[in-house]
Design an enzyme around this catalytic site. Sequence first.
Site, PDB file in Angstrom:
ATOM      1  N   ARG A 147      49.780  24.158  15.120  1.00  0.00           N
ATOM      2  CA  ARG A 147      48.546  24.241  14.338  1.00  0.00           C
ATOM      3  C   ARG A 147      48.838  23.800  12.910  1.00  0.00           C
ATOM      4  O   ARG A 147      49.847  24.193  12.329  1.00  0.00           O
ATOM      5  CB  ARG A 147      48.001  25.669  14.338  1.00  0.00           C
ATOM      6  CG  ARG A 147      46.586  25.774  13.805  1.00  0.00           C
ATOM      7  CD  ARG A 147      46.124  27.213  13.687  1.00  0.00           C
ATOM      8  NE  ARG A 147      46.612  27.831  12.457  1.00  0.00           N
ATOM      9  CZ  ARG A 147      46.147  28.985  11.963  1.00  0.00           C
ATOM     10  NH1 ARG A 147      45.202  29.646  12.619  1.00  0.00           N
ATOM     11  NH2 ARG A 147      46.632  29.484  10.851  1.00  0.00           N
ATOM     12  N   ASP A 221      42.333  25.032  12.705  1.00  0.00           N
ATOM     13  CA  ASP A 221      41.407  26.154  12.683  1.00  0.00           C
ATOM     14  C   ASP A 221      40.451  26.006  11.506  1.00  0.00           C
ATOM     15  O   ASP A 221      40.883  25.954  10.348  1.00  0.00           O
ATOM     16  CB  ASP A 221      42.207  27.462  12.557  1.00  0.00           C
ATOM     17  CG  ASP A 221      41.362  28.706  12.778  1.00  0.00           C
ATOM     18  OD1 ASP A 221      40.131  28.602  12.746  1.00  0.00           O
ATOM     19  OD2 ASP A 221      41.951  29.782  12.971  1.00  0.00           O
ATOM     20  N   GLU A 350      48.657  30.992  21.578  1.00  0.00           N
ATOM     21  CA  GLU A 350      49.042  31.135  20.172  1.00  0.00           C
ATOM     22  C   GLU A 350      50.220  32.100  20.079  1.00  0.00           C
ATOM     23  O   GLU A 350      50.226  33.155  20.715  1.00  0.00           O
ATOM     24  CB  GLU A 350      47.858  31.670  19.373  1.00  0.00           C
ATOM     25  CG  GLU A 350      48.137  31.828  17.885  1.00  0.00           C
ATOM     26  CD  GLU A 350      46.906  32.295  17.123  1.00  0.00           C
ATOM     27  OE1 GLU A 350      46.898  32.171  15.887  1.00  0.00           O
ATOM     28  OE2 GLU A 350      45.951  32.797  17.761  1.00  0.00           O
TER      29      GLU A 350
END
Length: 413
Positions: A147, A221, A350
């Site tokens: 990420r 995100d 995650e």
Amino acid sequence: MKIVSAEVIVTSPGRNFVTLRITTEDGITGLGDATLNGRELAVRSYLDDHVVPLLVGSDASRIEDTWQYLYRGAYWRRGPVTMAAVAAVDTALWDIKAKSAGMPLYQLLGGASRTGALAYGHASGRDVPELLDSVRAHLELGYRAIRVQTGIPGLGPVYGVAASGAGGGERYDYEPARRAAGGRPLPAVETWDTRAYLRHVPTVFEAVRAEFGPELPLLHDGHHRMTPIQAARLGKALEPYDLFWLEDATPGEDQAALRLIRQHTVTPLAIGEVFNSVYDYTTLLSERLIDYVRSAVTHIGGVTAMRKLLDLAAVHGVRSGMHGPTDISPVGMAAALHLDLAVHNFGIQEYMRHSERTLEVFRTSYRFEDGLLHPSDTPGLGVDLDLEAARRFPYQPAYLPVSRLRDGTVHDW
């Protein structure tokens, strides 16, 4: 298997966790995660005052019936406090059942569907060079998917960027909530500018792809900060960089917003970490408006509820991407990993490694190797709670930051 005790343990080894420990008459114990970051004491009270008295003397083997009893019997259904409490009970009962059967939980869920669960880590930096260094560090740790988050030029600390600090200047690799040395803290306030963010993010992914090539799965995100048309614009702008997903582009309450985003971009979409019921997903799944469900076992009602959600998602071709930051305790993480291994429609997990202090309290046996997570093969979840260590770390009030626009308006984060 009659339940003889149920104890709620609140401990703070670097951050706050709420754990339910259920014991049966034959001495088998089960653990469940009930952590709700920033509202931990509300869940403790819900469990201590309203749930534990219902459990003592009941049959630990009746997992589905207990779930329905706690969910439907309360009349006031759903909500994060209720569902975190239900999740703790449910997960602890599954832990007990798997220990009683002498097998790891994933075997009770149908056995392994894969050799391990692909995990992604959190790379971040205040600027692009610092971000690139963070990506390199994660690759060296073995991550195969990453990420990507950065600071925004002209703004101060930004949620999701560990190096930005948690309001007091410290990094928040393990805890983004702000604590106070004495007394009760106030939430840190961060300034946000969506237009600056929309200009900046495509340049970030251009730099990351130029440095690391086209094969590395990259995620991002949005932290619910965009309107539907802004999210559509960002999804379209990021298409050349082939994201694994764009997460939480708009506030989760507005499911219809995903229709507009879907009309304008083919960037895969993920949402759901703030959801706490399968009912939050019905429109998103039936209309195929998302590609990944993001809830945590801890916040959606436990293993029972998560399995039902993932089965419904599978019918609509949607995969799992369960929430797994460090405000999910190792107990909640272990529960997710057993589901990751068992379900057919697994997508990605995650994974942020917990701090050494946290791992003193929660003795884990799952492992991370070559980019994959593996749940334990020991009976149950494979996590033990060291009560003596837990008592060395008393609860400390802490709050996540609050985001405001430049004019002072409170904004999503």
